[in-house]
Design an enzyme around this catalytic site. Structure first.
Site, short mmCIF file in Angstrom:
data_model
loop_
_atom_site.label_atom_id
_atom_site.label_comp_id
_atom_site.label_asym_id
_atom_site.label_seq_id
_atom_site.Cartn_x
_atom_site.Cartn_y
_atom_site.Cartn_z
N ARG A 1 38.18 46.89 42.46
CA ARG A 1 37.27 47.74 43.24
C ARG A 1 37.82 49.16 43.38
O ARG A 1 37.08 50.13 43.33
CB ARG A 1 37.02 47.12 44.62
CG ARG A 1 35.90 47.81 45.37
CD ARG A 1 35.49 47.03 46.60
NE ARG A 1 36.54 46.97 47.59
CZ ARG A 1 36.49 46.23 48.70
NH1 ARG A 1 35.42 45.50 48.96
NH2 ARG A 1 37.49 46.20 49.55
N LYS B 1 34.49 52.61 47.77
CA LYS B 1 35.22 52.63 49.05
C LYS B 1 35.95 53.96 49.15
O LYS B 1 37.16 54.04 48.91
CB LYS B 1 36.19 51.44 49.12
CG LYS B 1 36.47 51.00 50.56
CD LYS B 1 37.18 49.66 50.58
CE LYS B 1 37.53 49.24 51.98
NZ LYS B 1 36.39 48.72 52.75
N GLU C 1 23.84 47.70 55.56
CA GLU C 1 25.03 47.02 56.06
C GLU C 1 25.46 47.61 57.39
O GLU C 1 24.91 48.60 57.85
CB GLU C 1 26.18 47.06 55.05
CG GLU C 1 26.72 48.44 54.75
CD GLU C 1 27.95 48.40 53.85
OE1 GLU C 1 28.80 47.50 53.99
OE2 GLU C 1 28.07 49.29 52.99
#
Ligand SMILES: *Cc1c(COP(=O)(O)O)cnc(C)c1O
Length: 341
Positions: free
Chosen positions: A80, A183, A220
């Site tokens: 990620r 992220k 989210e």
């Protein structure tokens, strides 16, 4: 072993002994370096400071009942981070180097890994930043990767518990084709105001985002994915603006193995009214059950169950925590045991 009140640690920075660093210069990554410095020395024109060339990760090491130290799915975090680097044009750290750094920093700080009984864990924070000097907007030519660790207390101090969340319509966290899937610090800068206004009153655990384009679908929570449960089905949003949570990915696999159906699709806000259980999921809490979601701007409020964690949420939570602490078999190969600590 440190003399720390493990069970009462918060999610804050507690000093440890060492961090691990790696520099990208002249088109290549160097060797891992161990440092006991907490500060870094970078150029004032570094791209991370001006243009947000920064990505991070978050994972944990757990001391098991058997005394072994386990890290959960670190290869997924490594992959990620690579995706985040791709997304904002930073040099990609090889996954093997990422894993090597994690193992090293955990080993070096072994005395800060909380004992099993405390429910606490060692939080691992990798970050990768553009350090090359630039004034015009363009990717840096130099990067720094750092991993530090800090012991954190149990997320649920009074036991597994459900909390209310609040929909924020005034602010967006990320655009449909923006950086929400990475992220990166920029997403968090974009969420600070929403988070502060929604949650610092103390009434809500966290702010909750709808899709930025239509404000119709569930995206989210501030730093955790959403799932709802009804008719033995685990339902989680498919969206181009949410962060692919490794916890959520794992819960989907566990849900299937426990005999649930799993659906990944757009969830219209009204569907919230039909869920028997709902939760926010991420590394920090694994599952933070949601008792209620309020939408103050429309006056709507969605209640889940009787305000306590639902039966599936509890089952999933216990299963995943059990794998992390070594009391449940690691049937999916998610665990790396750190040898020699
Ligand atoms: C890190 C993060 C999550 C949770 O991801 P995990 O891999 O499960 O810890 C969810 N949403 C956002 C925005 C995040 O930054």
């Amino acid at each position: 072993m440190q003399n720390i009140d493990w069970a009462n640690l918060t999610f804050g920075y507690h000093a440890t002994n060492y961090n691990v660093r790696c520099y990208y210069r002249n088109g290549q990554w160097g060797e891992l370096e161990v440092s006991s410095e907490t500060s870094i020395n970078i150029h004032m024109a570094a791209t991370c400071l001006h243009y947000g060339q920064e990505a991070f990760e978050g994972l944990k090491a757990f001391r098991g009942k058997d005394g072994k130290v386990r890290v959960f799915r670190m290869d997924e975090n490594g992959k990620r981070l690579q995706s985040s680097c791709d997304g904002i044009m930073m040099a990609k750290l090889p996954v093997e180097k990422f894993e090597e750094a994690i193992k090293k920093v955990v080993k070096l700080n072994a005395e800060f890994i909380p004992p099993y009984e405390t429910g606490a864990s060692l939080y691992i924070r990798p970050l990768l930043i553009g350090t090359g000097a630039r004034v015009g907007v363009s990717p840096a030519d130099e990067y720094l990767f750092i991993v530090f660790v800090t012991p954190v207390g149990p997320y649920f101090k009074g036991g597994f518990m459900a909390n209310p969340y609040v929909i924020t319509r005034k602010y967006d966290r990320s655009a449909p084709l923006g950086t929400g899937i990475y992220k990166v610090g920029g997403n968090y800068a974009a969420s600070m105001r929403a988070h502060t206004e929604a949650c610092h009153g103390g009434q809500y655990a966290c702010e909750f985002y709808l899709d930025a384009k239509e404000k119709k679908f569930i995206d989210e929570a501030g730093a955790a994915n959403f799932f709802g449960i009804k008719n033995d089905t685990y339902i989680t949003p498919k969206s181009t603006s949410i962060l692919p949570s490794i916890t959520n990915k794992s819960l989907m696999q566990l849900a299937e193995s426990l005999g649930m159906k799993v659906e990944r699709r757009a969830i219209p806000e009204e569907e919230l009214a039909t869920f028997e259980e709902a939760g926010a999921c991420g590394t920090a809490a694994v599952i933070s059950p949601i008792s209620r979601i309020d939408d103050p701007e429309t006056g709507k409020s969605y209640q889940f169950g009787d305000g306590k964690p639902g039966k599936w949420s509890e089952k999933l939570y216990n299963k995943l925590r059990g794998i992390q602490y070594g009391t449940e078999p690691d049937e999916f190969g998610w665990i790396t045991v750190i040898e020699g600590v």
